[in-house]
Design a protein around this motif. Structure first.
Motif, PDB file in Angstrom:
ATOM      1  N   ASN A  56     -12.906  -1.152  -7.953  1.00 32.78           N
ATOM      2  CA  ASN A  56     -12.722  -0.695  -9.331  1.00 32.78           C
ATOM      3  C   ASN A  56     -12.026   0.651  -9.417  1.00 32.78           C
ATOM      4  O   ASN A  56     -11.772   1.157 -10.501  1.00 32.78           O
ATOM      5  CB  ASN A  56     -14.069  -0.582 -10.048  1.00 32.78           C
ATOM      6  N   LEU A  57     -11.769   1.255  -8.283  1.00 34.83           N
ATOM      7  CA  LEU A  57     -11.163   2.582  -8.294  1.00 34.83           C
ATOM      8  C   LEU A  57      -9.636   2.484  -8.376  1.00 34.83           C
ATOM      9  O   LEU A  57      -9.054   1.425  -8.172  1.00 34.83           O
ATOM     10  CB  LEU A  57     -11.565   3.369  -7.048  1.00 34.83           C
ATOM     11  N   ALA A  58      -9.022   3.633  -8.672  1.00 35.42           N
ATOM     12  CA  ALA A  58      -7.562   3.683  -8.745  1.00 35.42           C
ATOM     13  C   ALA A  58      -7.000   4.092  -7.390  1.00 35.42           C
ATOM     14  O   ALA A  58      -7.679   3.968  -6.378  1.00 35.42           O
ATOM     15  CB  ALA A  58      -7.150   4.652  -9.847  1.00 35.42           C
ATOM     16  N   ALA A  59      -5.781   4.578  -7.368  1.00 34.94           N
ATOM     17  CA  ALA A  59      -5.117   4.895  -6.099  1.00 34.94           C
ATOM     18  C   ALA A  59      -5.737   6.122  -5.437  1.00 34.94           C
ATOM     19  O   ALA A  59      -6.163   7.052  -6.125  1.00 34.94           O
ATOM     20  CB  ALA A  59      -3.641   5.136  -6.355  1.00 34.94           C
ATOM     21  N   ARG A  77       0.828  -1.204   0.000  1.00 28.01           N
ATOM     22  CA  ARG A  77       0.000   0.000   0.000  1.00 28.01           C
ATOM     23  C   ARG A  77       0.870   1.264   0.000  1.00 28.01           C
ATOM     24  O   ARG A  77       0.395   2.354   0.261  1.00 28.01           O
ATOM     25  CB  ARG A  77      -0.937  -0.006   1.202  1.00 28.01           C
ATOM     26  N   GLN A  78       2.155   1.081  -0.274  1.00 29.10           N
ATOM     27  CA  GLN A  78       3.065   2.226  -0.290  1.00 29.10           C
ATOM     28  C   GLN A  78       3.155   2.770  -1.710  1.00 29.10           C
ATOM     29  O   GLN A  78       3.043   2.039  -2.683  1.00 29.10           O
ATOM     30  CB  GLN A  78       4.447   1.788   0.219  1.00 29.10           C
ATOM     31  N   GLN A  79       3.348   4.085  -1.825  1.00 28.87           N
ATOM     32  CA  GLN A  79       3.421   4.683  -3.144  1.00 28.87           C
ATOM     33  C   GLN A  79       4.826   5.180  -3.487  1.00 28.87           C
ATOM     34  O   GLN A  79       5.300   5.029  -4.594  1.00 28.87           O
ATOM     35  CB  GLN A  79       2.421   5.847  -3.227  1.00 28.87           C
ATOM     36  N   THR A 137      -4.042  -3.614  -2.239  1.00 29.04           N
ATOM     37  CA  THR A 137      -2.999  -2.762  -2.814  1.00 29.04           C
ATOM     38  C   THR A 137      -3.506  -1.330  -2.930  1.00 29.04           C
ATOM     39  O   THR A 137      -4.703  -1.069  -2.847  1.00 29.04           O
ATOM     40  CB  THR A 137      -2.577  -3.253  -4.207  1.00 29.04           C
ATOM     41  N   LEU A 138      -2.562  -0.436  -3.172  1.00 33.52           N
ATOM     42  CA  LEU A 138      -2.902   0.985  -3.221  1.00 33.52           C
ATOM     43  C   LEU A 138      -3.839   1.276  -4.389  1.00 33.52           C
ATOM     44  O   LEU A 138      -4.778   2.053  -4.272  1.00 33.52           O
ATOM     45  CB  LEU A 138      -1.606   1.792  -3.384  1.00 33.52           C
ATOM     46  N   ASN A 139      -3.590   0.635  -5.528  1.00 30.22           N
ATOM     47  CA  ASN A 139      -4.338   0.941  -6.739  1.00 30.22           C
ATOM     48  C   ASN A 139      -4.991  -0.329  -7.295  1.00 30.22           C
ATOM     49  O   ASN A 139      -4.425  -1.010  -8.153  1.00 30.22           O
ATOM     50  CB  ASN A 139      -3.360   1.542  -7.769  1.00 30.22           C
ATOM     51  N   PRO A 140      -6.173  -0.664  -6.806  1.00 26.94           N
ATOM     52  CA  PRO A 140      -6.817  -1.933  -7.169  1.00 26.94           C
ATOM     53  C   PRO A 140      -7.042  -2.070  -8.677  1.00 26.94           C
ATOM     54  O   PRO A 140      -6.812  -3.129  -9.257  1.00 26.94           O
ATOM     55  CB  PRO A 140      -8.160  -1.883  -6.442  1.00 26.94           C
TER      56      PRO A 140
END
Lengths: 171, 802
Positions: B790-793, B353-355, B575-578
């Motif tokens: 369905n969303l992004a980060a 979950r780190q960017q 995860t950060l960006n599913p």
């Protein structure tokens, strides 16, 4: 979101009048600012007087909000003391002590006699809205048992005759 | 009081101790039994049950000996007590008789039966008959939510649950209303309890009034097997007892450990076991052949897997990546990285979950809180940066609250969202997440001025024109004045795009104010996995592999690799960006999923599914945020065909014919890491990196961005499938989008309306709620919930349609 129970947001609500808040403020002045909850009993009494002698959950929530304490704490106080009412009451509230000394001296008969006269049991109000009967815990007048309280007056060494006399005086 | 020594006598036994302590504490210490209900060593003294009455030697000649409550009698020199004298016993029996008057004595149908303090003490002090012939009172049960069952007629009004709420949980939700015979324990207007530690009242209740709702009527306490274990859902590593019957987990209870969870347990750690038999448990290994899923045996699954991967590995250009849950065990992590590295690759990561990984080489050996959990109470100033501490690490939140109450610790918070902490926050900065670094720079500037120091290279240009706000100044002063100050980086901070800058500035603040700094992380074992070498830039025990740095989690999920091994994660939630994770994985030709659960989404991107154990079914080790290694054994055998992940990985290692894979037990795996590991004391502060601020600090554009965090009961696969937790108040946020009134007007959103939130090519439906604690230009949408798959980060732009 989910913090309705622990919401300690302070402030006023429109349940209580400005007059009531002003009176509560008088009491708040007597305590340190971080001890606002000290004023809870006074606040309940003032609000009850304003609301024709009884409290509602809206009032309890409003007081909790104003004093910034959890509502359950206000409800604890409001339900502990028998002087706080949670339902509409009659013009005269007859509080009959049935605690140990009064019980041993026949408070049950007094309650029975009032029922005979007014047709109400403890917790009930006469249809004309004149009398409410309450069974209360010790009022600190064991020496005069059995006793009852109406308004700010104590009536001691009760007998059916004394009850008759009292009821006829109250209008 | 204090250290003054006094000598008292109990039942003729001389005891030397400190003056002013309560008699019952001393009796407990030396093992003299005193019956009690309302007294609890972790709660204040109420002295309302009167069960602990004992006889005391009169202070003056000629006076009759009084009976006094042992829990509320501070001792002084020369006092003499008798706990078993005829007078004491008569008093205790009298109290017992009164307590039993209204108790229903329904032990045969009561869950508390067999582990009931009232039952136990009634055996010793109660009579076999009752003088009481009148009607007993009946009290209506209360609905306290999905976790706590109530039988209020059984309540003896000890008020332990009420005091727990006030003193430990910090949310005063239960109370005692009415008086005398009309006394009742209840909540205000009967609502579910919201505390994240609420179920501790089940343990505290000395009778069967408050019992576990999910456990109800499912077993008797004396039938249960007790297995010691470690809780798997936060970096505290609370000690637990797992109670099983016929190879099923029936209940989880706290196991006392003064250094960590004391006698408490978070609701999450207590009820996550409910997922053990969830319908989504993966029962057998499965292989996708020609788009169809087929169940198979382990042998087929593993040989197919090895055959497929071997072909890929032979061509050195192919890349294989492994992503694992931060709650995987030390052993699992160690073996997985060994396999990945055995294939000549370094692509392994648990920081899913780190960017921002730009400064990962500066990471400490493992993320450490920087202060021992049982020393938190000695801190005098704490700054929380991006932490919802009560929901993320309930035990640490509790410790911090105790510090505030007992040590007057000043807590400050810098975050993108205002959390309702159970303690007062002296200064609170709630800003757009892209302004957090700026705020920290302001605090750093204030500290530089206080210290007459000049700004480090690279920062001067950034802060020169900056005005120090009042609140930044106050925060700087509090930290500067603190003898033991501490900064804590919380779970949310790792998802920000300028994490490296934020950490650098926090570290600078810590250095300038001579405070310490520490990390709170997601999962139960981030520390252990860092030590095990589950990082692209470090092998086991922190050995750098500078020449050959692998891909980190975001790189692995942003460009499709030839094969993936996913251990214990659901990328669509974890995860950060599913959105990106699913697209990337779907495009890969080989995705091996090792998980205890299976979903339709998983079946879309996976090629092989391997059923593995939950932490309750495997042996292993977690390293907590204090670097404590805690090993545990499986409480029950694995579900159906599931196997402990370390065993599966060991077999895989053998099938790949890798060296040193002959472990016979998880202890041997642990030993091979432990033998290389030397615990070192380290400082979390990092050396100033001047180049970090060349590009200045973020500039905020005024487009609304999505802010986020992971709700407490959405953090991992197990917790998400514990139904009782999902029904709790905290999860009401799972389908909400929050914004302040100002933004709602701009976007023309109305409370309670359903809106469609779009982010890149995906969207989700949410219910609008207006929340003034959300900063301007921010839209809060939770992460790790079904609606956001369905969303992004987060921390990027979103659009909203009615």
């Amino acid at each position: 979101m989910s913090t309705q129970s622990t919401d300690l947001s302070e402030g006023k609500s429109d349940v209580l009048s400005e007059q009531t808040y002003a009176e509560i403020d008088q009491w708040l002045k007597k305590y340190p600012p971080e001890q606002k909850k000290s004023a809870v009993m006074a606040a309940l009494r003032i609000a009850q007087d304003e609301n024709k002698g009884y409290l509602t959950t809206d009032i309890i929530s409003a007081i909790a909000k104003y004093l910034a304490i959890p509502a359950i704490e206000v409800q604890e106080v409001a339900t502990f003391y028998s002087m706080y009412e949670h339902n509409p009451v009659g013009k005269h509230k007859i509080c009959v002590c049935t605690n140990i000394s009064c019980m041993l001296n026949g408070s049950e008969h007094i309650l029975d006699y009032i029922y005979e006269r007014l047709g109400i049991k403890p917790g009930e109000t006469t249809k004309d809205g004149k009398f409410t009967l309450k069974e209360v815990e010790c009022l600190g007048a064991c020496v005069g048992a059995p006793m009852l309280q109406v308004g700010k007056e104590y009536h001691e060494y009760l007998t059916p005759e004394k009850v008759d006399a009292l009821l006829s005086r109250l209008d | 009081m204090g250290d003054k020594k006094v000598t008292i006598e109990v039942n003729g036994q001389e005891i030397e101790t400190q003056a002013g302590r309560m008699l019952i504490e001393i009796a407990d210490e030396v093992g003299i039994p005193v019956p009690r209900f309302c007294y609890h060593k972790k709660l204040s003294v109420a002295a309302n049950c009167r069960m602990c009455l004992v006889e005391m030697q009169a202070m003056r000649e000629g006076m009759e000996n009084p009976v006094v409550p042992a829990c509320a009698t501070p001792i002084g020199d020369g006092m003499k007590f008798y706990t078993k004298s005829p007078k004491a016993i008569a008093a205790q029996k009298g109290v017992m008789e009164f307590l039993l008057i209204n108790h229903p004595l329904d032990c045969p149908i009561c869950d508390q039966g067999g582990e009931c303090e009232l039952q136990d003490i009634a055996i010793g002090y109660g009579e076999g008959y009752s003088q009481y012939t009148e009607a007993k009172r009946v009290v209506k049960n209360k609905d306290l939510g999905p976790l706590i069952a109530t039988d209020m007629t059984r309540c003896i009004h000890c008020t332990r649950c009420v005091r727990f709420g006030e003193e430990i949980a910090g949310t005063r939700e239960l109370g005692m209303i009415g008086r005398g015979e009309h006394t009742e324990i209840t909540t205000y207007l009967e609502h579910s309890i919201s505390s994240e530690m609420s179920a501790n009242v089940i343990d505290l209740c000395p009778v069967g009034a408050l019992t576990s709702k999910p456990f109800r009527y499912s077993a008797r306490s004396w039938e249960l097997n007790n297995v010691d274990a470690i809780a798997a859902h936060d970096c505290v590593g609370s000690n637990i007892i797992v109670q099983t019957l016929h190879n099923k987990v029936k209940r989880v209870l706290p196991r006392e450990n003064e250094a960590l969870n004391e006698v408490w347990l978070s609701d999450r750690d207590r009820f996550s076991y409910l997922s053990q038999t969830h319908t989504e448990r993966l029962e057998t290994p499965m292989i996708k052949k020609g788009g169809e899923w087929q169940c198979c045996d382990w042998n087929t699954a593993l040989t197919t897997l090895v055959a497929e991967l071997d072909i890929l590995v032979k061509d050195k250009k192919n890349t294989i990546g492994a992503l694992l849950s931060p709650s995987s065990t030390l052993e699992e992590g160690y073996l997985l990285q060994k396999i990945v590295r055995g294939m000549g690759q370094h692509n392994i990561d648990f920081r899913i979950r780190q960017q921002d990984f730009s400064q990962q080489t500066l990471d400490p050996l493992y993320p450490h809180l920087g202060v021992n959990i049982d020393d938190i109470s000695t801190l005098d100033a704490v700054m929380l940066i991006g932490s919802n501490i009560h929901k993320d690490q309930p035990i640490i939140g509790h410790r911090l609250r105790q510090a505030v109450l007992k040590n007057d610790t000043k807590v400050m918070a810098v975050s993108h969202r205002q959390y309702s902490f159970h303690f007062p926050v002296t200064e609170n900065i709630i800003v757009h997440p892209q302004r957090i670094a700026l705020q920290l720079a302001g605090i750093a500037k204030a500290l530089l001025t206080l210290n007459n120091a000049s700004a480090p290279t690279g920062l001067k240009e950034v802060i020169d024109d900056m005005l120090i706000t009042d609140i930044q100044q106050k925060m700087a002063e509090k930290l500067q004045a603190a003898k033991r100050g501490h900064l804590i980086l919380g779970n949310m901070i790792y998802g920000l795009e300028d994490y490296a800058q934020i950490r650098m500035l926090a570290s600078l603040i810590a250095s300038l104010s001579e405070c310490n700094i520490g990390y709170l992380t997601e999962g139960a074992n981030a520390a252990g996995l860092a030590i095990a070498g589950c990082l692209p830039h470090r092998k086991e025990v922190g050995k750098e592999n500078n020449q050959d740095v692998g891909l980190h989690a975001q790189e692995m999920l942003s460009k499709t690799l030839d094969a993936y091994i996913l251990l214990g994660i659901e990328p669509e939630l974890d995860t950060l960006n599913p959105q990106q994770a699913i697209n990337t994985l779907t495009a890969s030709s080989m995705v091996v999923v090792m998980n205890a659960f299976v979903t339709d989404t998983m079946k879309q991107y996976a090629n092989i599914l391997l059923p593995i154990s939950t932490p309750l079914e495997t042996s292993g080790t977690f390293v907590n945020t204090n670097g404590m290694w805690q090993s545990f054994t499986g409480a029950v055998s694995p579900y159906k065909e599931a196997r402990p992940a370390w065993k599966v990985l060991r077999v895989l290692g053998n099938l790949f014919e890798l060296d040193d894979f002959d472990y016979r037990s998880s202890e041997e795996v642990k030993e091979s890491i432990a033998s290389k590991y030397t615990a070192e004391k380290f400082d979390n502060r990092i050396i100033w990196q001047e180049h970090l601020f060349e590009n200045r600090i973020n500039n905020v554009n005024n487009e609304p961005i999505r802010i986020s965090d992971v709700p407490g009961y959405a953090i991992d696969a197990m917790v998400r499938r514990a139904d009782a937790l999902q029904d709790s108040l905290d999860m009401q946020i799972a389908d909400k989008v929050l914004m302040n009134e100002k933004l709602a007007q701009v976007l023309q959103c109305h409370a309670d309306n359903i809106v469609e939130v779009e982010q890149l090519e995906g969207s989700g439906k949410f219910i609008v709620a207006i929340d003034e604690s959300i900063p301007d230009d921010c839209i809060y949408i939770p992460s790790a919930v079904a609606a956001t798959t369905n969303l992004a980060a987060p921390f990027s732009t979103v659009s909203i349609k009615e």
